[in-house]
Design an enzyme around this catalytic site. Structure first.
Site: not given
Length: 247
Positions: A200, A216
């Protein structure tokens, strides 16, 4: 209320077909037959220039949101977007996250790769393994996982609340410049289950090259937009600690 939908994109696979072709090519006596049967050995047009750093990291408007320019001069040149010889050995369209060096490679079919700098999970939250990009989203809504809410109770206001009987959720932080998922997100699944890890964007450009997130893989927003446009749905992903250190 948001309904999570998987966008329809053309899936480009080499996978088992490429390996089967390679096996057949091993029995061939003519070089041109091998060239036809193994797409990785064909001649491909060169990758179009990425543009200068100033062009790649300039301010831009995306879906109505204004992305600020990135002060790329303050970013280690290793972590700026660039085309490099592919060091991974993975099939084309594979995403490889190199934990040791804080790089992400998108493998092209011409033995090259587009390389991006990434921020990764801090100790205790890092994850490695193989997965697929199950679905992709522009300016995604962010739902903090339960374990994060347990650590940081102030995030409870963004808790996901599923509407009974529907694949729809209420709550979450709406997409926007300050959203932790940035301009794009790609959701990683393993064996049909959500790993809860994402590729992301992030407004925190200075986290690139560091291990500070909750697991992440984060990219500069300008970079995640570029990556998003390259990665097909169901693309394979390898997150690995086995790549050699780059000086």
């Amino acid at each position: 209320m948001i309904k999570l939908q998987r966008p329809l994109t053309r899936r480009r696979l080499l996978g088992t077909g490429a390996f089967a072709a390679l096996a057949l090519a091993g029995c061939a006596t003519r070089e041109d037959t091998t060239m036809r049967e193994d797409p990785r050995l064909r001649e491909f047009p060169p990758e179009p220039p990425l543009g200068t750093d100033a062009e790649m990291y300039a301010s831009r408007v995306d879906d109505g949101f204004v992305l600020p320019a990135i002060p790329y001069e303050r970013l280690d040149p290793r972590f700026r977007r660039q085309i490099v010889p592919d060091p991974t050995g993975e099939p084309a369209d594979t995403v490889v996250v190199d934990i040791a060096n804080h790089f992400l490679y998108f493998v092209r079919p011409d033995r090259q790769a587009v390389r991006y700098g990434v921020g990764l999970g801090k100790e205790g939250f890092a994850w490695s393994g193989r997965a697929i990009v199950e679905w992709k989203q522009h300016w995604p809504r962010w739902f903090p996982p339960e374990e994060m809410i347990a650590r940081r109770p102030e995030l409870a206001k963004y808790k996901a609340i599923q509407i009974p009987g529907k694949n729809e959720w209420e709550g979450g932080q709406p997409g926007g410049i300050d959203n932790p998922l940035g301009a794009r997100a790609m959701y990683l699944f393993q064996d049909g289950k959500d790993t809860l890890f994402r590729l992301h964007g992030s407004p925190e450009w200075d986290s690139i090259g560091k291990s500070v997130s909750s697991g992440c893989v984060r990219l500069i927003n300008q970079d995640v937009i570029d990556l998003y446009d390259r990665v097909p749905e169901k693309a394979p992903v390898l997150v690995t600690t086995e790549m050699p250190r780059v000086a």
